[in-house]
Design an enzyme around this catalytic site. Structure first.
Site, PDB file in Angstrom:
ATOM      1  CB  SER A  36      -0.888   0.059   1.250  1.00  0.00           C
ATOM      2  OG  SER A  36      -1.842  -0.947   1.223  1.00  0.00           O
ATOM      3  CG  HIS A  67      -2.339  -2.315  -3.536  1.00  0.00           C
ATOM      4  ND1 HIS A  67      -1.487  -3.360  -3.304  1.00  0.00           N
ATOM      5  CD2 HIS A  67      -2.674  -1.840  -2.326  1.00  0.00           C
ATOM      6  CE1 HIS A  67      -1.312  -3.512  -1.999  1.00  0.00           C
ATOM      7  NE2 HIS A  67      -2.026  -2.606  -1.385  1.00  0.00           N
ATOM      8  CG  HIS A  89      -4.295  -7.752   0.226  1.00  0.00           C
ATOM      9  ND1 HIS A  89      -4.454  -6.844  -0.792  1.00  0.00           N
ATOM     10  CD2 HIS A  89      -3.229  -7.338   0.954  1.00  0.00           C
ATOM     11  CE1 HIS A  89      -3.506  -5.916  -0.688  1.00  0.00           C
ATOM     12  NE2 HIS A  89      -2.755  -6.192   0.350  1.00  0.00           N
ATOM     13  CE1 TYR A  91      -8.005  -6.100   1.491  1.00  0.00           C
ATOM     14  CE2 TYR A  91      -6.154  -6.766   2.865  1.00  0.00           C
ATOM     15  CZ  TYR A  91      -6.717  -5.915   1.927  1.00  0.00           C
ATOM     16  OH  TYR A  91      -5.970  -4.895   1.413  1.00  0.00           O
ATOM     17  CD  GLU A  92      -7.517  -7.410  -2.905  1.00  0.00           C
ATOM     18  OE1 GLU A  92      -7.896  -6.860  -3.953  1.00  0.00           O
ATOM     19  OE2 GLU A  92      -6.323  -7.694  -2.687  1.00  0.00           O
ATOM     20  CB  ALA A 119       0.900  -0.354   4.934  1.00  0.00           C
ATOM     21  CG  MET A 217      -4.843  -6.747   7.177  1.00  0.00           C
ATOM     22  SD  MET A 217      -6.226  -5.752   6.599  1.00  0.00           S
ATOM     23  CE  MET A 217      -6.555  -4.754   8.070  1.00  0.00           C
ATOM     24  CB  SER A 218      -0.161  -8.215   2.789  1.00  0.00           C
ATOM     25  OG  SER A 218       0.875  -7.418   3.336  1.00  0.00           O
ATOM     26  CG  ASN A 241      -1.785   2.119  11.596  1.00  0.00           C
ATOM     27  OD1 ASN A 241      -1.484   1.703  10.468  1.00  0.00           O
ATOM     28  ND2 ASN A 241      -2.295   1.341  12.527  1.00  0.00           N
ATOM     29  CG  HIS A 253      -6.879   2.390   3.259  1.00  0.00           C
ATOM     30  ND1 HIS A 253      -5.840   1.503   3.418  1.00  0.00           N
ATOM     31  CD2 HIS A 253      -6.903   2.683   1.930  1.00  0.00           C
ATOM     32  CE1 HIS A 253      -5.263   1.282   2.245  1.00  0.00           C
ATOM     33  NE2 HIS A 253      -5.890   1.985   1.324  1.00  0.00           N
TER      34      HIS A 253
END
Ligand code: HPA
Length: 290
Positions: A36, A67, A89, A91-92, A119, A217-218, A241, A253
């Protein structure tokens, strides 16, 4: 996601490899997967050919803001590179064998080295938003493994070691590159979660107790598949963050993207210097060795 991988998967890998090789004459030995907001490194390359993920057979598209969704071939200090601007990902809704499809194609093209970036939220309270973190190791909490299913024996073995999933030699090169640039490079453990919700404060407390320094998450599927295929891996997290519950503010995000943008120059310099050092250490180019 644990649906069965189709029997034609290895044919699809070869079709994607053949297509990609028909589009670029470069023969990179190192591939980069940029997460990201971090894809800008590809803009510093010369002699580029950019392939949209849409045009490569069976290649998963990334649907996330930040992306770009293209595979860029180009040179950095004359060294040929394959750079993925964006990734798919879990989550997609992708299966883990889909997420790692590009990693496997890159391995089959002869890339023996992989630089991954992402990220991530900082769990370690000594770290700050905007810091870069060298990934020492990961904890897979995503509920899947991309190597589940019949082993792809052309790529690697059924059971494979993950002791040095993030290559110790490459980690030293990254630390050296950062100190040469006068940059602070944190080091720690990346916990991979499924997402797409950010974590709860209780989950962050759990991850801290498990020894994690950052959460994202990746990355975990690609690093597992790369190790399966015998690639040497180095990973950098951009801590965009503080993780949930550390500060008294919600996560979003936009903050992730803004921080990635803020550290972009640092990130690009570090990646460039690291790639240079890897090329020298692997003796792909003549250079001063340390
Ligand atoms: N959690 C999970 N993934 C992330 C975060 C986070 O706090 N920040 C960027 N990616």
């Amino acid at each position: 996601m644990s649906s069965r991988r189709p029997d034609v998967y290895d044919e699809r890998l070869r079709a994607a490899r053949d297509y990609v090789q028909s589009r670029s004459k470069l023969e990179p030995r190192i591939a980069l997967i940029l997460g990201s907001g971090l894809g800008a490194f590809a803009e510093t390359l010369t002699e580029t050919t950019a392939l949209s993920y849409d045009e490569i057979p069976h290649w998963p598209r990334s649907t996330v803001d930040g992306h770009a969704g293209q595979l860029v071939f180009g040179r950095h200090s004359n060294l040929p590179l394959a750079v993925m601007q964006g990734r798919a990902h879990l989550y997609e809704g992708y299966h883990s064998w889909e997420v790692v499809f590009p990693t496997r194609v890159l391995a089959m093209m002869g890339c023996g080295s992989l630089l991954v970036s992402n990220a991530a939220g900082a769990i370690n309270a000594d770290f700050a938003a905007g810091d870069l973190m060298l990934i020492r190791d990961h904890i897979n909490l995503q509920g899947s493994n991309p190597c589940a299913g019949a082993n792809l024996a052309d790529l690697g073995q059924r059971f494979f070691d993950m002791t040095n999933a993030y290559d110790p030699g490459y980690r030293n090169l990254a630390s050296g590159a950062a100190s040469e640039l006068g940059m602070v490079l944190r080091e720690g453990i990346y916990a991979g979660m499924l997402g797409p919700s950010y974590e709860t404060p209780a989950e962050i407390a759990m991850l801290r107790a498990l020894g994690a320094d950052a959460v994202g998450m990746s990355t975990v599927p690609e690093v597992i598949a790369a190790n399966h295929a015998g690639m040497k891996v180095v990973g950098i997290s951009c801590l965009t963050n503080m993780a949930a519950g550390i500060l008294d503010q919600p996560l979003d995000h936009d903050e992730v993207m803004q921080t990635a943008e803020r550290v972009r120059h640092h990130f690009i310099s570090l990646i460039g210097a690291l790639v240079d050092r890897i090329a020298v250490a692997e003796e792909w180019v003549a250079g001063e060795s340390e």
